[in-house]
Enzyme design. Sequence first.
Site, PDB file in Angstrom:
ATOM      1  N   TYR A 275       0.838  -1.205   0.000  1.00  0.00           N
ATOM      2  CA  TYR A 275       0.000   0.000   0.000  1.00  0.00           C
ATOM      3  C   TYR A 275       0.874   1.258   0.000  1.00  0.00           C
ATOM      4  O   TYR A 275       0.570   2.241  -0.669  1.00  0.00           O
ATOM      5  CB  TYR A 275      -0.915  -0.003   1.226  1.00  0.00           C
ATOM      6  CG  TYR A 275      -1.960   1.090   1.170  1.00  0.00           C
ATOM      7  CD1 TYR A 275      -3.218   0.846   0.613  1.00  0.00           C
ATOM      8  CD2 TYR A 275      -1.684   2.376   1.647  1.00  0.00           C
ATOM      9  CE1 TYR A 275      -4.168   1.838   0.540  1.00  0.00           C
ATOM     10  CE2 TYR A 275      -2.639   3.378   1.569  1.00  0.00           C
ATOM     11  CZ  TYR A 275      -3.883   3.104   1.025  1.00  0.00           C
ATOM     12  OH  TYR A 275      -4.811   4.103   0.936  1.00  0.00           O
TER      13      TYR A 275
ATOM     14  N   PHE B 294      -7.070  20.101 -24.415  1.00  0.00           N
ATOM     15  CA  PHE B 294      -7.813  18.892 -24.776  1.00  0.00           C
ATOM     16  C   PHE B 294      -9.158  18.925 -24.034  1.00  0.00           C
ATOM     17  O   PHE B 294      -9.280  19.574 -23.003  1.00  0.00           O
ATOM     18  CB  PHE B 294      -7.003  17.639 -24.403  1.00  0.00           C
ATOM     19  CG  PHE B 294      -7.721  16.367 -24.750  1.00  0.00           C
ATOM     20  CD1 PHE B 294      -7.938  16.025 -26.075  1.00  0.00           C
ATOM     21  CD2 PHE B 294      -8.226  15.529 -23.761  1.00  0.00           C
ATOM     22  CE1 PHE B 294      -8.640  14.875 -26.408  1.00  0.00           C
ATOM     23  CE2 PHE B 294      -8.919  14.373 -24.084  1.00  0.00           C
ATOM     24  CZ  PHE B 294      -9.130  14.046 -25.409  1.00  0.00           C
ATOM     25  N   ASP B 295     -10.173  18.193 -24.540  1.00  0.00           N
ATOM     26  CA  ASP B 295     -11.545  18.235 -23.967  1.00  0.00           C
ATOM     27  C   ASP B 295     -11.591  18.039 -22.457  1.00  0.00           C
ATOM     28  O   ASP B 295     -12.340  18.716 -21.773  1.00  0.00           O
ATOM     29  CB  ASP B 295     -12.483  17.128 -24.476  1.00  0.00           C
ATOM     30  CG  ASP B 295     -12.228  16.644 -25.872  1.00  0.00           C
ATOM     31  OD1 ASP B 295     -11.254  17.072 -26.499  1.00  0.00           O
ATOM     32  OD2 ASP B 295     -13.038  15.809 -26.312  1.00  0.00           O
TER      33      ASP B 295
ATOM     34  N   ASP C  13       0.798  19.997 -20.631  1.00  0.00           N
ATOM     35  CA  ASP C  13       0.037  18.761 -20.822  1.00  0.00           C
ATOM     36  C   ASP C  13       0.925  17.879 -21.695  1.00  0.00           C
ATOM     37  O   ASP C  13       1.084  18.108 -22.894  1.00  0.00           O
ATOM     38  CB  ASP C  13      -1.311  19.042 -21.488  1.00  0.00           C
ATOM     39  CG  ASP C  13      -2.081  17.755 -21.809  1.00  0.00           C
ATOM     40  OD1 ASP C  13      -1.457  16.666 -21.840  1.00  0.00           O
ATOM     41  OD2 ASP C  13      -3.296  17.834 -22.051  1.00  0.00           O
TER      42      ASP C  13
ATOM     43  N   ALA D 205       1.021  14.594 -22.651  1.00  0.00           N
ATOM     44  CA  ALA D 205       0.581  13.274 -23.135  1.00  0.00           C
ATOM     45  C   ALA D 205       1.482  12.718 -24.244  1.00  0.00           C
ATOM     46  O   ALA D 205       1.832  11.554 -24.237  1.00  0.00           O
ATOM     47  CB  ALA D 205      -0.862  13.340 -23.617  1.00  0.00           C
TER      48      ALA D 205
ATOM     49  N   LYS E  47      -0.600   7.334 -23.635  1.00  0.00           N
ATOM     50  CA  LYS E  47      -0.128   7.640 -24.985  1.00  0.00           C
ATOM     51  C   LYS E  47       1.360   7.276 -25.070  1.00  0.00           C
ATOM     52  O   LYS E  47       1.712   6.130 -25.244  1.00  0.00           O
ATOM     53  CB  LYS E  47      -0.362   9.118 -25.309  1.00  0.00           C
ATOM     54  CG  LYS E  47      -1.817   9.447 -25.638  1.00  0.00           C
ATOM     55  CD  LYS E  47      -2.658   9.631 -24.419  1.00  0.00           C
ATOM     56  CE  LYS E  47      -4.054  10.114 -24.753  1.00  0.00           C
ATOM     57  NZ  LYS E  47      -4.906  10.184 -23.560  1.00  0.00           N
TER      58      LYS E  47
ATOM     59  N   HIS F 293     -21.994  12.933 -29.040  1.00  0.00           N
ATOM     60  CA  HIS F 293     -21.380  11.904 -29.880  1.00  0.00           C
ATOM     61  C   HIS F 293     -21.311  10.531 -29.223  1.00  0.00           C
ATOM     62  O   HIS F 293     -21.340   9.524 -29.910  1.00  0.00           O
ATOM     63  CB  HIS F 293     -19.984  12.352 -30.322  1.00  0.00           C
ATOM     64  CG  HIS F 293     -19.075  12.731 -29.188  1.00  0.00           C
ATOM     65  ND1 HIS F 293     -19.219  13.888 -28.469  1.00  0.00           N
ATOM     66  CD2 HIS F 293     -18.026  12.077 -28.632  1.00  0.00           C
ATOM     67  CE1 HIS F 293     -18.285  13.943 -27.533  1.00  0.00           C
ATOM     68  NE2 HIS F 293     -17.547  12.858 -27.614  1.00  0.00           N
TER      69      HIS F 293
HETATM   70  N1  F0G Z   1      -4.471  15.517 -22.680  1.00  0.00           N
HETATM   71  C1  F0G Z   1      -4.418  15.156 -23.971  1.00  0.00           C
HETATM   72  C2  F0G Z   1      -3.609  15.973 -24.926  1.00  0.00           C
HETATM   73  C3  F0G Z   1      -5.112  14.006 -24.418  1.00  0.00           C
HETATM   74  O1  F0G Z   1      -5.045  13.653 -25.703  1.00  0.00           O
HETATM   75  C4  F0G Z   1      -5.855  13.247 -23.477  1.00  0.00           C
HETATM   76  C5  F0G Z   1      -6.607  12.063 -23.892  1.00  0.00           C
HETATM   77  C6  F0G Z   1      -5.878  13.674 -22.133  1.00  0.00           C
HETATM   78  C7  F0G Z   1      -5.176  14.811 -21.771  1.00  0.00           C
HETATM   79  C8  F0G Z   1      -6.663  12.948 -21.083  1.00  0.00           C
HETATM   80  O2  F0G Z   1      -6.003  11.802 -20.704  1.00  0.00           O
HETATM   81  O3  F0G Z   1      -7.590   9.966 -21.275  1.00  0.00           O
HETATM   82  O4  F0G Z   1      -5.642   9.599 -19.728  1.00  0.00           O
HETATM   83  O5  F0G Z   1      -7.581  10.927 -18.974  1.00  0.00           O
HETATM   84  N2  F0G Z   1      -6.875  11.787 -25.116  1.00  0.00           N
HETATM   85  C9  F0G Z   1      -7.540  10.590 -25.632  1.00  0.00           C
HETATM   86  C10 F0G Z   1      -7.760  10.716 -27.122  1.00  0.00           C
HETATM   87  C11 F0G Z   1      -8.762  10.181 -24.880  1.00  0.00           C
HETATM   88  O6  F0G Z   1      -8.427   9.826 -27.704  1.00  0.00           O
HETATM   89  O7  F0G Z   1      -7.258  11.656 -27.743  1.00  0.00           O
HETATM   90  P1  F0G Z   1      -6.752  10.504 -20.148  1.00  0.00           P
END
Ligand code: F0G
Length: 458
Positions: A72, A124-125, A215, A217, A258, A450
């Site tokens: 843990y 990102f969204d 960010d 990723a 990623k 979507h």
């Molecule tokens: N930032 C970026 C640039 C991303 O592309 C994503 C996720 C996230 C943050 C969020 O990360 O999914 O680990 O919580 N992108 C995926 C896509 C879902 O299909 O582009 P997560």
Amino acid sequence: MAQHPPEPFRIKMVEPIRLIDSAARENALKKAGYNLFALKAEDIFIDLLTDSGTGAMSNRQWAAIMLGDESYAGARSYFRLDEAVNDIFGFEHWMPTHQGRAAEGILSAILVKEGNYIPSNMHFDTTDANIRSRGGRPTNLVIDEAYDPANMHPFKGNMDIAKLKAFIEEIGAENIPFGMMTVTNNAGGGQPVSMENMCAVADVYKSYNIPFFIDAARYAENAYFIKMREEGYAEKSPTEITQEMFALADGMTMSAKKDAIVNIGGLLCMRDNDLFVQAQNELIMREGFPTYGGLAGRDLDAMAVGLREGLEESYLAYRLNQTAYLNDLLIDVGVPVIQPAGGHAIYIDAGALLPHLSHAEFPDQALAVELYREGGIRGVELGSVMFSHEDPDTGEMVYPDLELVRLAIPRRTYTQSHLDYIAETMSKIVKRADQIGGYRFTYAPQFLKHFTAKFEPL
Ligand code: F0G
């Protein structure tokens, strides 16, 4: 013939995929209400919905999983990941999270107040949503070239520095708790950011005392784009380039699904000790004890290995040439695509391919459905289904400029012949493009349409 470096790996374990016949595909589409999110994965031949968590782990990663320490607190796995994170990113403090959006959620919870603004090249969204959920306003200040599909700018993910300065002057630095940059810029086509631009952004944030978070990723793909395209970096390794880039920032959020090539995981890193203490408290409430975040010990070990593998030159050369290869094949068969190819995905301009369909007839959805109908391929629409909305003042529908279909390439998962097959399928669709009809909603929720909407052909 297009040049493409062969895969720098051989295949030791396979996962069968199958192409169900065209009647079965038609049936699956009908049952799914023509929404590809509602298909069963087993009915998909090549799945390009996302490059997130869908990559193939290596023999070294699977071996590391067997060494996972599930204590843990204070597990060995944590310390192995600690070494990799420190070597590559060099922040004073870090914590694991279950994925990227959890890191964004924690950062937003401790820093974003009602009415704050968070500038970035493009959020990102999930980052956008996490900031908004705390009353903040995410703001995108990417260079104008990013919005022109034909523009061949080598770093279309760059921030517009003049816009950033003007924005900070207008809003006031006191209303900006932190600034961001997304590498590569996923929402803008997986386009990279140059080191020069990153330095300029860091200078601006620093001059206003605004903490700077990346960010991260797709940090490794971005580093390799810099190596290939930016003067002075050809001789540097992707690891050195990454170290140089992250030395400019005060912290980072990362989805490890990623470029760290794991199926689940994320990171939140920072320099400031007070901030770290607050973040740790949030982490313990939402994710878990600070030495495991929301992950199992074995996940930490897979990430420790994946972070380094994602930076290997032979892998990155193959990886970025894979998207470029598919991009070139698609251009050869007459498919309009966003230029230049992004790091992780190809973006097809469905509006240009199906000009006879209006925004309201969803050309993006029509093309995504056609890819599945013709070849069992799943992409994702990024157009009017995802982004159209009613103007709250006028009641009129507002549509996005571009109707895109994204084909995201999972890492180390599909071979060159799969890419050839995708291009072949698209070439058949191009030949009958003028006969492809549109779609309308039979059901659509108010938000995030979507994912769960249902359609019928017009
Ligand atoms: N930032 C970026 C640039 C991303 O592309 C994503 C996720 C996230 C943050 C969020 O990360 O999914 O680990 O919580 N992108 C995926 C896509 C879902 O299909 O582009 P997560």
